[in-house]
Design a protein around this motif. Structure first.
Motif, short mmCIF file in Angstrom:
data_model
loop_
_atom_site.label_atom_id
_atom_site.label_comp_id
_atom_site.label_asym_id
_atom_site.label_seq_id
_atom_site.Cartn_x
_atom_site.Cartn_y
_atom_site.Cartn_z
N ALA A 90 0.86 -1.18 0.00
CA ALA A 90 0.00 0.00 0.00
C ALA A 90 0.90 1.23 0.00
CB ALA A 90 -0.91 0.01 1.23
N TYR A 119 -8.00 2.47 -1.07
CA TYR A 119 -8.15 1.91 0.27
C TYR A 119 -8.28 3.11 1.19
CZ TYR A 119 -6.88 -0.68 4.55
OH TYR A 119 -6.87 -1.24 5.79
N VAL A 133 -12.99 0.34 6.36
CA VAL A 133 -12.29 0.65 5.12
C VAL A 133 -13.29 0.61 3.96
CG1 VAL A 133 -10.49 -0.13 3.51
CG2 VAL A 133 -10.13 -0.30 6.00
#
Length: 180
Positions: A90, A119, A133
């Protein structure tokens, strides 16, 4: 109706966004990646094709990297009793502390924009005990907890907050025990 009132009504009609939820579906204002890192247990999710084999014990583990990115390790128990694991990365989105982009595709494909998915941490306990999320399109949603189960009343409040942000929760799958 007076012409000025008609003009005011027309102006207001164009000034109000078509979907009021758009204003509230956003990443939280602050996210401390150090506090967010570690293991989370998935309590519930909206169905996603890449989780179709998962039947329980779903976890996500986030580990900060020296380059400012985060290693992501997702794991779950399958109906055969095996553990399915996928690892990814990420990266933070500039100017949005709680918005990340995540990819599970190989490094050599990282230059392709379509391998990165939004995200967004859209709801977060001040003590980082739970998190929600989602993303800009509201197609995915995960309710995460530091514990492998969640209080039912808390879960209902979290669900109500997600619904208020415009998430359709009719197909929400509860994947962990909810206690009274």
């Amino acid at each position: 109706m007076h012409p000025r009132m008609c003009a005011l009504a027309l102006l207001l009609a164009f000034a109000v966004p078509g979907r009021a939820q758009d204003a509230v579906n956003a990443p939280v204002a602050e996210l401390d990646l150090k506090r967010y890192s570690g293991q989370w247990h998935e309590i519930a999710h909206l169905p996603m094709f890449f989780q179709r084999q998962c039947v329980g014990d779903i976890t996500a583990t986030y580990t900060p990297r020296a380059d400012g990115n985060v290693t992501v390790r997702n794991a779950c128990r399958t109906k055969e009793g095996t553990t399915d694991v996928s690892e990814g990365i990420a990266r933070p989105v500039a100017g949005k502390p709680a918005a990340l982009e995540v990819r599970f595709a190989p490094d050599w494909l990282s230059w392709l924009p379509m391998v990165w998915a939004d995200y967004w941490v859209i709801d977060l306990d001040p003590e980082y005990h739970w998190a929600v999320v989602g993303g800009p399109d509201r197609d995915h949603l995960w309710v995460l907890s530091r514990e492998p189960e969640m209080n039912r009343a808390l879960f209902q409040r979290i669900k109500a907050r997600a619904a208020a942000k415009g998430y359709n929760l009719r197909e929400l799958k509860v994947m962990a025990p909810l206690r009274p």
